[in-house]
Design a protein around this motif. Sequence first.
Motif, PDB file in Angstrom:
ATOM      1  N   MET A  70       0.846  -1.185   0.000  1.00  0.00           N
ATOM      2  CA  MET A  70       0.000   0.000   0.000  1.00  0.00           C
ATOM      3  C   MET A  70       0.882   1.236   0.000  1.00  0.00           C
ATOM      4  N   LEU A 106      -0.661   6.274   0.891  1.00  0.00           N
ATOM      5  CA  LEU A 106      -1.817   6.073   1.758  1.00  0.00           C
ATOM      6  C   LEU A 106      -2.507   7.388   2.097  1.00  0.00           C
ATOM      7  N   ASP A 145      -8.065   5.606   3.802  1.00  0.00           N
ATOM      8  CA  ASP A 145      -7.687   4.200   3.782  1.00  0.00           C
ATOM      9  C   ASP A 145      -7.738   3.578   5.172  1.00  0.00           C
ATOM     10  N   VAL A 172      -4.169   5.791   9.019  1.00  0.00           N
ATOM     11  CA  VAL A 172      -3.414   6.784   8.269  1.00  0.00           C
ATOM     12  C   VAL A 172      -3.760   8.159   8.813  1.00  0.00           C
TER      13      VAL A 172
END
Length: 125
Positions: free
Chosen positions: A83, A86, A90, A123
């Motif tokens: 990932m 970010l 998310d 995040v």
Amino acid sequence: QVQLVESGGGLVQAGGSLRLSCAASGRTFSTYGMAWFRQAPGKEREFVAAIRWSGSSTYYADSVKGRFTLSRDNAKITVYLQMNSLKPEDTAVYYCAGSKVFPVLPSARLGYDYWGQGTQVTVSS
């Protein structure tokens, strides 16, 4: 008969990266597809990405396409979700899922037979 163990979640700043891992154990010969779903507080679980074990064909939700990448390790029967870039949106609990037969609709929860315990991804902005 198949157990999925997730790891790699954590807290990162916006723009950062994480790599999630999902290791399958047990009767893994019956697993032909693996996927990631995520669920934020108060929201339904949504599809993120899926991979066919044979051929490594991948499928991504529009929201993560170009940022998230699936890969697999045949020897370890493990799938990885890289990932990048970010975003705060998310943030969710990410769940690994496995299927005995790759689902006709990879994004449908009912197409999967096995589920991991989930790993938190947060995040910050």
